[in-house]
Motif scaffolding. Structure first.
Motif, short mmCIF file in Angstrom:
data_model
loop_
_atom_site.label_atom_id
_atom_site.label_comp_id
_atom_site.label_asym_id
_atom_site.label_seq_id
_atom_site.Cartn_x
_atom_site.Cartn_y
_atom_site.Cartn_z
N GLN A 86 0.38 -1.28 0.03
CA GLN A 86 -0.03 -0.42 0.28
C GLN A 86 0.79 1.00 0.13
N ILE A 87 1.89 1.66 0.30
CA ILE A 87 2.95 2.47 0.37
C ILE A 87 3.48 2.31 -0.50
N LYS A 88 4.12 1.95 -1.53
CA LYS A 88 4.80 1.21 -2.41
C LYS A 88 3.46 2.24 -3.78
N PHE A 89 2.57 2.26 -3.64
CA PHE A 89 1.61 2.43 -4.65
C PHE A 89 0.99 3.51 -4.95
N THR A 90 1.04 3.64 -3.50
CA THR A 90 0.18 4.96 -2.21
C THR A 90 1.57 6.45 -2.29
N SER A 91 1.67 6.22 -0.76
CA SER A 91 2.71 7.05 -0.11
C SER A 91 2.32 6.59 1.25
N PRO A 92 3.27 7.75 2.33
CA PRO A 92 2.99 6.68 3.52
C PRO A 92 2.18 7.56 4.44
N LEU A 93 1.82 8.84 3.69
CA LEU A 93 0.68 9.33 4.53
C LEU A 93 -0.20 9.21 4.58
N THR A 94 -0.55 8.30 2.21
CA THR A 94 -1.54 7.89 2.54
C THR A 94 -2.07 6.70 2.99
N HIS A 95 -1.09 6.27 3.15
CA HIS A 95 -1.23 5.15 4.72
C HIS A 95 -2.12 4.52 5.81
N ASN A 96 -1.33 6.19 6.35
CA ASN A 96 -1.95 6.42 7.11
C ASN A 96 -3.19 7.36 7.30
N VAL A 97 -3.88 8.14 6.36
CA VAL A 97 -5.01 7.69 6.15
C VAL A 97 -6.13 6.97 5.92
N SER A 98 -5.17 5.90 5.38
CA SER A 98 -5.66 4.51 4.85
C SER A 98 -5.97 3.77 5.61
N GLY A 99 -5.26 3.82 7.14
CA GLY A 99 -5.34 2.90 7.83
C GLY A 99 -6.22 3.82 8.83
#
Length: 364
Positions: free
Chosen positions: A287-300
């Motif tokens: 998920q981090i690879k296809f988005t970004s660390p910040l987007t991963h936090n939002v998704s979480g």
């Protein structure tokens, strides 16, 4: 010397703040058609949600099911680490036997490397053990609130270890998270479902998650910056360190008296829990690879909201308005912190870097 110190400080800061090198986040983002990229992101995020939510509900069943009645949380955690270590070794062997078919690093147990990873492994053990103990004593609906202080500990540790100050708006979001946490504890107590033991384990789990990020960045060079090698050594070390705990806490004796020990269903569910434990690391990285660390936090954060609603519906619970408000405060504060940190990082990236001659003139 100063550059090396600055680099270590920046790495530690990124670990605490949950960010990565911004230059890599948008790499190759324009190479694929928008529709294809959007579909890939949707599939990856969905995979992360399904894996993460399924793992939480499955672990809750293993740790606190009235039908299973298995009171061995350390053994459950130990077995999941064992499954992960065996899967890593199996995939490594498969990659060696079938080059090109499976992309996985070569894994060989090196005791010197294992000792280098040991400090991280101790923190890792604390993180997964306290997570499972929190889940054992609190309901799935309260689980996210119970271990919601990770962001707060990130800010605290960044100040204590780096002397890194935090902006007013970021501190404000942290105060919202703390307020939501205390309101949630209060409402759980009002409903008669509060477990102080589970809440304390949740706070300790949050602390260990923050420490785990720090030590991961420090230890990665010992395993050639390979997350899979680090996963392998972490879980091997954990299996060894868990053995004396199983003896001291009497869980091996309790396991021998467990009536379903010979049940195939029990071992299938246990192994499935280990598989989800292994998969969550992979899908998180994906998920981090296809988005970004910040987007991963939002998704979480969004996943946590969906998980809470599902738990309330599945267990047929009735919650008060203030209980829901506590969850919204925690999730809203976490989302706001991610947004604030994203804006601050973007602002830093956009600031012009002084030229060398300008630096010299300033220094003179």
């Amino acid at each position: 010397m100063n550059r090396a110190s600055l680099k270590r400080s920046r790495i530690l800061h990124m670990a605490l703040m949950g960010t990565s090198d911004p230059s890599r986040e948008t790499e190759a983002s324009q190479e694929k058609p928008f529709v294809l990229r959007a579909l890939q992101i949707a599939l990856v995020v969905s995979l992360y949600w399904v894996t993460s939510i399924s793992m939480v509900f499955l672990n809750k069943y293993l740790l606190d099911s009235p039908s299973l009645r298995l009171d061995t949380p350390i053994f459950v955690t130990f077995y999941q680490c064992l499954v992960t270590a065996l899967l890593c070794k199996g995939l490594s062997t498969l990659a060696a036997c079938c080059p090109g078919a499976v992309d996985f690093p070569t894994l060989r147990l090196d005791l010197r490397v294992a000792r280098s990873v040991l400090p991280l492994s101790v923190v890792f053990i604390g993180m997964i053990t306290f997570n499972n103990l929190c889940l054992k004593y609190v309901g799935v609906a309260f689980y996210n609130v119970g271990r919601s202080l990770t962001t707060v500990f990130n800010v605290l540790l960044s100040y204590l270890l780096l002397k890194q100050t935090t902006s007013f708006y970021a501190l404000l979001t942290c105060s919202i998270i703390i307020g939501g946490f205390w309101l949630g504890v209060d409402q759980e107590g009002a409903e008669g479902t509060l477990s102080w033991m589970g809440t304390i384990f949740g706070v300790l789990a949050s602390l260990c998650v923050s420490l785990n990020a720090i030590y991961t960045k420090k230890v990665l060079p010992a395993v050639d910056d390979s997350i899979w090698r680090l996963t392998f050594y972490n879980n091997v070390n954990a299996c060894v360190l868990f053995l004396p705990l199983l003896l001291l806490l009497g869980e091996l004796r309790a396991l021998c008296d467990f009536p379903q020990l010979g049940s195939a269903h029990f071992w299938v569910v246990m192994t499935l829990g280990g598989l989800f434990g292994f998969a969550i690391g992979y899908v998180t990285g994906l998920q981090i690879k296809f988005t970004s660390p910040l987007t991963h936090n939002v998704s979480g954060t969004a996943k946590a909201c969906a998980q809470t609603v599902l738990a309330v519906l599945y267990y047929e619970e009735t919650k008060s308005f203030l209980w829901w408000m506590s969850n919204m405060m925690v999730l809203g504060g976490s989302s706001a912190y991610t947004w604030v940190r994203g804006r601050e990082m973007k602002k830093v990236q956009e600031e012009p870097i002084p030229k060398e001659d300008e630096k010299s003139n300033v220094e003179v």
